[in-house]
Design an enzyme around this catalytic site. Structure first.
Site, mmCIF file in Angstrom:
data_model
loop_
_atom_site.group_PDB
_atom_site.id
_atom_site.type_symbol
_atom_site.label_atom_id
_atom_site.label_comp_id
_atom_site.label_asym_id
_atom_site.label_seq_id
_atom_site.Cartn_x
_atom_site.Cartn_y
_atom_site.Cartn_z
ATOM 1 N NE ARG A 251 11.876 26.194 -19.849
ATOM 2 C CZ ARG A 251 11.355 25.890 -21.048
ATOM 3 N NH1 ARG A 251 10.096 25.518 -21.146
ATOM 4 N NH2 ARG A 251 12.092 25.969 -22.134
ATOM 5 C CE LYS B 106 3.135 30.560 4.140
ATOM 6 N NZ LYS B 106 3.235 30.824 2.720
ATOM 7 C CE1 TYR C 147 0.424 35.936 1.799
ATOM 8 C CE2 TYR C 147 0.337 35.551 -0.562
ATOM 9 C CZ TYR C 147 1.026 35.961 0.567
ATOM 10 O OH TYR C 147 2.323 36.395 0.447
ATOM 11 C CG ASP D 117 -4.752 29.329 -0.716
ATOM 12 O OD1 ASP D 117 -4.272 28.382 -0.074
ATOM 13 O OD2 ASP D 117 -4.194 30.442 -0.812
#
Ligand SMILES: Cc1ncc(COP(=O)(O)O)c(C=O)c1O
Length: 417
Positions: A78, A229, A131, A204
């Protein structure tokens, strides 16, 4: 595994490493261009077999040393996975991120981690154009986290300065170019205002990519990408990433949130992402060049009332974009249909080559009527189509869009029965 023996977080991802048999040498970002760093995935060789392509590590657990130590630096998958680290280290090198990078299970998980790392009562300044999924998340979740969020015109530094609450504002969130209106924010200028107020800046940078903009070198503290993306670029991985300017207490908190809360990326997705990253510089250049050509041709089109693209000299953010972007203005552009909302929807219905689908940054070009997705309260006008330019021939893309715009115009002109 290809990295040093230090546990994750204990060595500088961007630092060149020595050439001992156990530790593969790493290309230094100071000496090699992004294109070289990406193509060779930092030039590392898997030390056991000398494989040029690192293996996919699927093991969830790692053998402990007889004396109870974990000298490999890996204990459980993890927090620690070697395949994930490969991709993180490449992104950190491209972003010039001293703290390194942290991959998450999605862009939303990466962004949410930043807001969850703030303290209760903190004030956040976010852009009006961002976004929509993150704007919605902030509207819904920020009150539960006891965060106060103001949405401002981030492209106007004076609006940001006026929104600062001294002693309370702890984060300024930038998105540039902003999705879907292609607004441009001056990262260096906003970082200066935020720093003076004691606030962090997170960017971002999904629509730019680390090839075109490196926000950390412009004064930002954290860069975030939806790696879904252009970083991956093949529309087959959902992933997110944060890259940090320095390994401070805030970065450590983000590391705990990623590993401790378990917002991780699976190793197979990390492997695919790594494969995509190798061609990122070529794709970013080709997709940006294609977007610019389309923007130029579409801005002459009689059925297009506006083209929103920072590469066009008449875009209000062009001068800032030309300063802070290098090698292109990105793969995202938007157009407004002269015939209004119905013409926009009809145009999207008529394309043959463009794919009518959401998302951005893949090698195949996408078209989307954005207001339908974003719903009420969006700053996105109803006549807007968002385009994500792929790597196809831009003149083919133009021809297809031209035919769709013309066909939609004819259809809208016909009297309804
Ligand atoms: C600019 C931007 N940021 C963040 C996200 C969220 O990323 P993800 O879909 O990987 O969670 C998106 C998704 O479209 C985006 O376009």
């Amino acid at each position: 595994m290809s990295r040093s023996n230090a546990p994750h977080g204990d060595s500088d991802a961007a630092a060149p490493q020595g050439g001992s048999p156990e530790r593969s040498p790493q290309l230094s970002p100071e000496h090699w261009s992004p294109r070289t760093l990406a193509a060779q995935a930092l030039g590392r060789i898997e030390p056991v077999t000398r494989a040029v392509v690192p293996p996919l590590h699927l093991s969830t657990t790692y053998l402990r040393d007889p004396d109870n130590a974990y000298r490999s630096g890996f204990s459980y998958a993890r927090p620690d996975n070697a395949t994930t680290r490969e991709a993180e280290d490449v992104i950190a090198a491209l972003e010039r991120a001293e703290a390194g990078a942290l991959l998450f299970g999605s862009g939303m998980a990466a962004a949410a981690a930043v807001f969850c790392a703030l303290e209760r009562g903190d004030h956040v300044i976010a852009p009006q154009v961002m976004y929509w999924g993150l704007r919605r998340w902030l509207r819904q979740e920020a009150p539960r986290l006891d965060l106060a969020v103001d949405f401002v015109a981030m492209e106007d530094p004076e609006a940001v300065r006026a929104a600062i609450q001294p002693g309370k504002t702890r984060l300024v969130w930038i998105e540039t170019p902003g999705n879907p209106l292609c607004t441009v924010t001056d990262i260096a200028h906003i970082a200066e205002i935020a720093r003076a107020a004691g606030a962090r800046v997170a960017v971002d940078s999904t629509a730019a990519s680390p090839i075109l903009t490196r926000p950390l070198t412009l004064g930002a503290d954290i860069v975030m990408h939806s790696a879904t993306k252009i970083l991956n670029g093949h529309s087959d991985v959902v992933a997110g990433v944060l890259a940090g300017a320095r390994r401070d207490a805030f970065w450590e908190r983000l590391t705990v949130i990623r590993g401790g809360w378990g917002a991780i990326l699976g190793p197979f997705e990390a492997y695919l992402l790594m494969r995509g990253l190798r061609t990122l510089p070529l794709r970013a250049a080709a997709q940006s060049a294609g977007a610019l050509r389309l923007a130029q041709r579409l801005s002459q089109h009689p059925l297009v009332s506006a083209v929103l693209y920072p590469g066009l000299p008449d875009h209000p953010g062009h001068a800032v974009a030309a300063r802070q972007m290098e090698g292109g203005f990105g793969y995202m552009l938007s157009i407004r249909a002269a015939g209004g909302e119905a013409a926009a929807i009809e145009t999207a219905a008529r394309v043959a080559l463009w794919k009518r689908a959401t998302s951005l940054g893949g090698v195949e070009s996408l078209i989307e009527h954005r207001a339908s997705v974003e719903g009420p309260g969006t700053p996105c006008p109803p006549d807007l189509l968002r385009l994500s330019t792929g790597i196809e021939d831009p003149d083919d893309l133009f021809r297809d869009l031209d035919a769709a715009l013309t066909g939609a115009h004819g259809a809208n002109d016909r009297p309804s029965a």
